[in-house]
Design an enzyme around this catalytic site. Structure first.
Site, PDB file in Angstrom:
ATOM      1  N   ASP A  42      -0.441  -7.062  15.131  1.00 24.35           N
ATOM      2  CA  ASP A  42      -0.727  -6.457  13.822  1.00 24.35           C
ATOM      3  C   ASP A  42      -1.191  -5.016  14.096  1.00 24.35           C
ATOM      4  OD1 ASP A  42      -1.911  -7.734  10.869  1.00 24.35           O
ATOM      5  OD2 ASP A  42      -2.753  -5.809  11.521  1.00 24.35           O
TER       6      ASP A  42
ATOM      7  N   GLY B  49      -2.045  -4.821  -8.034  1.00 24.85           N
ATOM      8  CA  GLY B  49      -1.963  -3.655  -7.157  1.00 24.85           C
ATOM      9  C   GLY B  49      -2.505  -3.881  -5.758  1.00 24.85           C
TER      10      GLY B  49
ATOM     11  N   HIS C 238      -9.506 -10.626  10.667  1.00 23.68           N
ATOM     12  CA  HIS C 238     -10.738  -9.848  10.426  1.00 23.68           C
ATOM     13  C   HIS C 238     -11.929 -10.695   9.979  1.00 23.68           C
ATOM     14  CE1 HIS C 238      -8.486  -6.178  10.874  1.00 23.68           C
ATOM     15  NE2 HIS C 238      -7.764  -6.387   9.784  1.00 23.68           N
TER      16      HIS C 238
ATOM     17  N   ARG D 164       3.658  -0.228   3.965  1.00 21.45           N
ATOM     18  CA  ARG D 164       2.847   0.435   2.926  1.00 21.45           C
ATOM     19  C   ARG D 164       1.475   0.847   3.464  1.00 21.45           C
ATOM     20  NH1 ARG D 164       0.805  -2.538  -2.642  1.00 21.45           N
ATOM     21  NH2 ARG D 164      -0.828  -1.017  -3.116  1.00 21.45           N
TER      22      ARG D 164
ATOM     23  N   HIS E 244      -3.552  -3.474  12.839  1.00 20.09           N
ATOM     24  CA  HIS E 244      -5.014  -3.386  12.800  1.00 20.09           C
ATOM     25  C   HIS E 244      -5.634  -4.123  13.993  1.00 20.09           C
ATOM     26  CE1 HIS E 244      -3.818  -2.802   8.508  1.00 20.09           C
ATOM     27  NE2 HIS E 244      -4.774  -1.872   8.561  1.00 20.09           N
TER      28      HIS E 244
ATOM     29  N   LYS F 166       0.201  -9.596  -0.464  1.00 17.24           N
ATOM     30  CA  LYS F 166       0.988 -10.409  -1.392  1.00 17.24           C
ATOM     31  C   LYS F 166       1.546 -11.657  -0.700  1.00 17.24           C
ATOM     32  CE  LYS F 166       2.320  -6.317  -4.057  1.00 17.24           C
ATOM     33  NZ  LYS F 166       1.194  -6.384  -5.005  1.00 17.24           N
TER      34      LYS F 166
ATOM     35  N   ASP G 156       2.706  -5.388   9.750  1.00 16.66           N
ATOM     36  CA  ASP G 156       2.372  -4.041   9.278  1.00 16.66           C
ATOM     37  C   ASP G 156       2.538  -3.001  10.377  1.00 16.66           C
ATOM     38  OD1 ASP G 156       0.228  -5.088  10.661  1.00 16.66           O
ATOM     39  OD2 ASP G 156      -1.248  -4.785   9.061  1.00 16.66           O
TER      40      ASP G 156
END
Ligand code: VJV
Ligand code: CA
Ligand code: ZN
Length: 371
Positions: A171, A19, A136, A265, A173, A23, A259
């Site tokens: 990205d 979960g 990060h 997601r 973030h 990935k 992302d």
């Protein structure tokens, strides 16, 4: 001169956990598209057999010995013997200890270091590592799915042969680990575009511009949700153009986290693969050597298409809109089966005024502080 492309087949097999949104399989899906588009002949392909023998020493140019030793030693089976370190190094749900973690770190980081080294030696003008981009990670702490900061390590590698390195991060973030590492120097300029406000990692506002001789050399563009292609390019171009003018970097690292795409997601922007790719095209257009690396991207079918499309861009080839229909993962790409899926109708919470004003603010800061 061919584009250097790093890919190791093992990377697709690592699993963060049941979960977990990160990935590594997406890199293999991208590779499969490149193969089926017939792109691999246009690339200089290298894999994990090229991992430098000095890789562990290379990691220590940024990370501490204790932290490296921990990553090297800890496994899902002996985890309980290392609980204090586990907590101290910020392992947990975001950054789990999974089977093969150390190999994963070495394999993914190597791609970025090898790419930087090839650029240093003038062997390649552009190098790609879709399995990198872990922006990060801190000196002695994992964070946000990142353990080893290949963005920092490849910047350090580039600094061996270049005086001014530009790091750009699209990205969704904030590229906090890279910003922090180079906050007090003017030899690496970092520039991140990101969602800001109640969003991980909650850093990267306009006023965070660097410190000491590094003041002006950390550039942040905080954004709200719903960024679309027009909005993104409207702020990306003037900011990057001004950086190229004022800073005049010799080499560029582009963290191309996917992302920021529509329908991600974890993300909440509304970029199409064309809009995302337009940033890559624009960065390439300055003619400087580019190290192109991956990052986030959690809706797998979009990540693989985006990175395949962008590999095409850096090779100067526009891939056919229709996906190769013999691809092993074709089933993921329905119902459209096209390279560029359409975006959603979500609201864009960034007004044109906000974007104009933000661009103006960043441009003014750069002209004042950087020369
Ligand atoms: O927001 C956070 C931190 C928390 C604590 C930990 N919980 C799991 C989530 C909230 C405050 N972390 C972010 C990290 C985002 C990292 C992005 C990395 C990159 O794209 O910039 C570069 C590669 C976050 N957002 C969503 C999740 N974590 C998340 C983690 C999970 C999960 C679902 C969502 C971990 C495990 C599982 N589900 C099973
Ligand atoms: Ca960013
Ligand atoms: Zn991200």
């Amino acid at each position: 001169m061919k584009v250097l492309y790093y890919f190791d087949d093992q990377i697709g097999n690592f699993i963060y956990g049941l979960g977990h949104p990160m990935k590594p399989h997406r890199v293999k899906m991208c590779h499969s598209l490149l193969q089926n588009y017939g792109m691999l002949d246009q690339l200089e392909v290298i894999d994990g057999t090229a991992v430098p023998v000095t890789i562990e020493e290379d990691l220590s140019y940024f990370h501490t010995e204790d932290y490296i030793d921990f990553l090297k030693t800890v496994t899902p089976d002996n985890l309980n013997d290392y609980l204090d370190l586990f907590i101290g190094f910020n392992m947990g749900e975001d950054c789990p200890i999974f089977e093969g973690l150390w190999d994963f770190c070495k394999l993914t980081t190597s791609g970025s270091i090898i790419g930087a080294n090839a650029i240093n030696e003038g062997r390649n003008h552009i190098a790609v590592n879709w399995s990198g981009g872990f922006h990060h990670a801190k000196q002695q702490e994992a964070s946000g799915f990142c353990y080893i900061n290949d963005c920092v390590l490849s910047s350090l590698e580039l600094l061996k042969n270049h005086y001014r390195v530009l790091y750009i991060d699209i990205d969704i973030h904030h590229g906090d680990g890279v910003e922090e590492a180079f906050y007090t120097t003017n030899r690496v300029m970092t520039c991140s575009f990101h969602k800001f406000g109640n969003y991980f990692p909650d850093t990267g506002n306009f006023n965070d511009t660097g410190h000491g001789i590094g003041d002006g050399y950390s550039v942040n563009v905080p954004l709200s949700e719903g960024m679309d292609d027009d909005s993104y390019i409207m702020i990306f171009k003037p900011v990057i153009a001004t950086i190229m003018e004022t800073y005049d970097p010799e080499v560029i690292i582009l963290q191309s986290g996917a992302d920021s795409l529509s329908g991600d997601r974890l993300g909440c922007f509304n970029l199409s693969i064309k809009g995302h790719g337009a940033c890559v095209e624009y960065v390439k257009s300055f003619g400087k050597p580019v190290l192109l690396i991956g990052g986030g991207g959690y809706t797998l079918r979009n990540v693989s298409r985006c990175w395949a499309y962008e590999t095409g861009i850096v090779c100067g080839r526009e891939l056919d809109f229709k996906l190769p229909d013999w691809d092993e993962y074709l089933g993921y790409y329905g119902p459209d089966f096209s390279l560029i899926p359409s975006i959603s109708n979500m609201e864009n919470q960034n007004s044109k005024e906000y974007l104009r004003h933000s661009a103006e603010r960043v441009v003014t800061m750069l002209k004042e502080k950087v020369s």
